[in-house]
Design an enzyme around this catalytic site. Structure first.
Site, PDB file in Angstrom:
ATOM      1  N   GLU A  80      -2.011  -2.008  -4.271  1.00 42.91           N
ATOM      2  CA  GLU A  80      -1.160  -1.090  -3.112  1.00 42.91           C
ATOM      3  C   GLU A  80      -1.057  -1.819  -1.938  1.00 42.91           C
ATOM      4  O   GLU A  80      -1.681  -2.340  -1.671  1.00 42.91           O
ATOM      5  CB  GLU A  80      -1.857  -0.087  -3.894  1.00 42.91           C
ATOM      6  N   LYS A 179       3.464   7.178  -7.351  1.00 47.68           N
ATOM      7  CA  LYS A 179       2.170   8.225  -7.014  1.00 47.68           C
ATOM      8  C   LYS A 179       1.879   9.497  -6.451  1.00 47.68           C
ATOM      9  O   LYS A 179       2.670   9.865  -6.302  1.00 47.68           O
ATOM     10  CB  LYS A 179       1.233   7.126  -5.660  1.00 47.68           C
ATOM     11  N   CYS A 212      -3.929   4.041  -6.983  1.00 48.91           N
ATOM     12  CA  CYS A 212      -5.560   4.753  -5.791  1.00 48.91           C
ATOM     13  C   CYS A 212      -6.463   6.104  -6.836  1.00 48.91           C
ATOM     14  O   CYS A 212      -6.702   5.960  -7.584  1.00 48.91           O
ATOM     15  CB  CYS A 212      -5.132   4.111  -5.018  1.00 48.91           C
TER      16      CYS A 212
END
Length: 511
Positions: A80, A179, A212
Site C-alpha cells: 500500500e 479500500k 491494510c
C-alpha cells in the site's frame, strides 16, 4: 537493493508447471518496498513532477518483479502507498491519481494506453505484468467525477479512492478494489459508499483482495474468505508496528491461520516510522516472513503455496475457541488484579509471581486462563496475564476480546502493557485459553526481538488452547489470543470519534 529468500529447487519446479492448466501449487512473491517519498508541500505539484516520483518507485518495483519472475513466481504483491507514499492532503494527492476503470471493460493498458485517458502508471504496471508473464498487484489512487445530483459528492466534484489493482500475466486489468476501511490519517481519500467484495480466478486458485486496516473488519475481509471462498488473499499494507499486540508479522500470520486461507502480505519499509514486516502465510504454517529494523533497503520473498488449500489433507480443522475455557473453573487467586493500558484500552492484569502457576483474569464476559512453567523466575523481568472485553475507540471503533500473556517493560506494574523488545525469561510449558464469545480469534506467539515462534514448539488445539509442544524453552515476549466480536461493532470501522491524526504516544517501540 533487492535481495530474496527462495529455495532454488522450487524455481525449477515452478517453471515446469507453467505449461499446465490448473496448478496444484504456485509460487507467490511479496516485496517490502522502501518507498521514495515526495517532498512535503501544501500545494499540489505539477502532474509531471508527480509522475517523475511515481516512476522512480516503479523503477525499484520493476527490479523486484523481474527478479521474482526469473525465479518462477506466478504473482507478486507490492505494498500500500508503494508508488507515491502517504503524507498528503486531499488536494496534494490529486496529481498522483488516475481514472481506473472497472475490470469488466477487458483492458490491457500496455496495448491500448489511451483508452481511458492519460494513465501512464497503469500502462507501466500492465507492461511489467505482460513482459514478465506474472500477475502484478499494486496500490495506486483512483479518481471518479461526481456532481451536485449526488448528495455525497465532495465540494471539489470528485471521489478519490485508495485503490488496489491487479494485472494478469497478459497485462490485463483483472481486479480493482477501493479500500473500504480507511485508517484515521487517510484524509486524502474518500470512503466508498459500499464495501466491495473483489475476487478473481486464476489457474492457481481463487483470489480475494483488500487493504491494510480492512483486515480488522467483517466487510470485506471475513466475507471474501467465508462467503466467496477464496483460496488466497492479496494484502497490500502500510503497517505501523505497534507492540505488544499489533506488530505486522504476528498479526497477519495469526489472521491467515485463524481464517484458514493463504495470505500474501506486502508492507512498506520505513524504519523511522517502524514500518516493516511482510510475509507469505499458509493456513497451516508461516512460509516466509521478513522483519528488519536495521536496514533501509527493500526485500523480496518467495514461497510455494497450495493453490486450493481447502482440498488438502493438511487443511486445519476449525477451532472452538471457548470449548476448553468454558469447561474449567477459574483458578483461585490470592493477589489483587490491577488495571493497565494497551493501545488506549484498559486491560485487567494479574502478575505472574512464581516460576510455575495457574492464573485466571476476567473482564466482563471474558475470563482468560493460563497454566505455565518457566525455566526460572528472573528478578529483572516481570510478566502479567491480562484480559480485555470492550470497544476500542481510538483511530476507529471495533469490539475486542483479548487474552494476553506479556512481558512488562520494567519490573514495575505500571509498565505492564507498555511495549518491550527483548525477553530472557524462558517458558518451558504454557497453555492460554479464554471464554470467547466469537469464533474469530487470532493466536500470536512472539519471541524476544519480535520474532515468530517456530511452529514446531507450539500448537492451537481444536478446543481453543494456545499451548506448548515441548522442545526448547522459549523466550516469550507476547502470547495472545486476539478476538474480534464483529456483531458488537459500530456500523463502520474508521469513522468513529477516534478518527484523529496518529498521536505521538502511539509511536511504536523498538528495543
Amino acid at each position: 537493493m533487492i535481495t530474496s529468500y527462495f529455495p532454488k529447487c522450487v524455481a525449477v519446479f515452478a517453471l515446469s508447471v507453467l505449461s499446465v492448466g490448473a496448478l496444484d501449487t504456485f509460487i507467490a512473491a511479496v516485496y517490502e518496498h522502501a518507498v521514495i517519498l515526495p517532498n512535503g508541500t501544501q500545494t499540489p505539484v505539477p502532474k509531471e513532477e508527480a509522475l517523475l516520483l511515481m516512476n522512480k518507485n516503479i523503477d525499484v518495483l520493476e527490479k523486484a518483479v523481474k527478479l521474482a519472475a526469473r525465479q518462477g513466481a506466478h504473482i507478486i504483491v507490492t505494498p500500500e502507498d508503494g508508488i507515491y507514499g502517504w503524507v498528503f492532503t486531499r488536494e496534494t494527492i490529486y496529481p498522483y491519481l488516475e481514472d481506473i476503470p472497472h475490470p469488466e471493460v477487458n483492458w490491457i493498458p500496455c496495448r491500448d494506453p489511451q483508452r481511458f485517458g492519460h494513465t501512464p502508471v497503469q500502462e507501466r504496471l500492465s507492461c511489467l505484468a505482460k513482459d514478465n508473464s506474472i500477475y502484478v498487484v499494486a496500490n495506486i489512487g483512483d479518481k471518479k467525477p461526481c456532481n451536485a445530483s449526488d448528495p455525497e459528492c465532495p465540494p471539489d466534484g470528485r471521489y478519490q479512492y485508495n485503490t488496489d489493482v491487479v494485472f494478469d500475466s497478459e497485462g490485463r486489468l483483472v481486479a480493482r478494489y477501493h479500500k473500504y476501511n480507511l485508517f484515521a490519517p487517510e484524509v486524502q481519500f474518500d470512503f466508498p459508499k459500499d464495501s466491495e467484495f473483489v475476487t478473481f480466478d486464476t489457474p492457481f486458485g481463487k483470489f480475494g483482495i483488500f487493504t491494510c486496516f480492512d483486515i480488522f473488519s467483517h466487510d470485506p475481509a471475513v466475507v471474501v474468505v467465508n462467503e466467496f471462498q477464496v483460496d488466497s488473499v492479496l494484502y497490500p499494507t502500510a503497517w505501523y508496528n505497534t507492540l505488544p499486540l499489533l506488530s505486522a508479522v504476528p498479526f497477519h500470520s495469526a489472521w491467515a491461520r485463524a481464517m484458514r486461507v493463504n495470505l500474501l502480505a506486502a508492507n512498506t519499509h520505513n524504519t523511522s516510522m517502524h514500518m516493516t514486516g511482510s510475509g507469505i502465510y499458509a493456513p497451516e504454517a508461516v512460509k516466509v516472513y521478513y522483519y528488519d529494523m536495521e536496514t533501509e533497503s527493500g526485500q523480496l520473498m518467495l514461497s510455494e503455496l497450495k493453490s486450493r488449500p481447502r482440498r488438502e489433507t493438511t487443511y486445519p480443522a476449525a477451532v472452538d475457541w471457548s470449548a476448553y475455557a468454558r469447561g474449567i473453573k477459574p483458578f483461585p487467586s490470592e493477589q489483587p488484579d490491577f488495571p493497565g493500558m494497551i493501545y488506549f484500552d484498559e486491560f485487567t492484569f494479574t502478575e505472574l509471581q512464581k516460576n510455575t502457576g495457574n492464573y485466571t483474569v476476567c473482564q466482563k464476559d471474558l475470563c482468560c486462563h493460563l497454566t505455565y512453567q518457566m525455566s526460572e523466575k528472573r528478578t529483572d523481568e516481570m510478566y502479567a496475564l491480562a484480559a480485555f472485553d470492550g470497544l476500542h475507540t481510538v483511530e476507529g471503533q471495533y469490539y475486542l476480546q483479548i487474552c494476553t500473556l506479556l512481558k512488562c517493560q520494567t519490573t514495575e506494574l505500571r509498565t505492564c502493557g507498555e511495549p518491550a523488545g527483548s525477553a530472557f525469561t524462558r517458558f518451558e510449558e504454557f497453555s492460554l485459553s479464554g471464554t470467547f464469545g466469537t469464533s474469530y480469534v487470532f493466536p500470536q506467539l512472539i519471541l524476544s526481538g519480535s520474532q515468530l515462534a517456530p511452529e514446531r514448539h507450539y500448537e492451537v488445539s481444536q478446543d481453543g488452547r494456545l499451548r506448548s509442544r515441548g522442545g526448547a524453552p522459549l523466550p516469550v515476549l507476547v502470547m495472545a489470543l486476539y478476538g474480534r466480536v464483529f456483531e458488537k461493532d459500530p456500523p463502520r470501522l474508521g469513522q468513529g470519534p477516534g478518527k484523529l491524526q496518529r498521536p505521538p504516544s502511539l509511536a511504536p517501540f523498538q528495543d
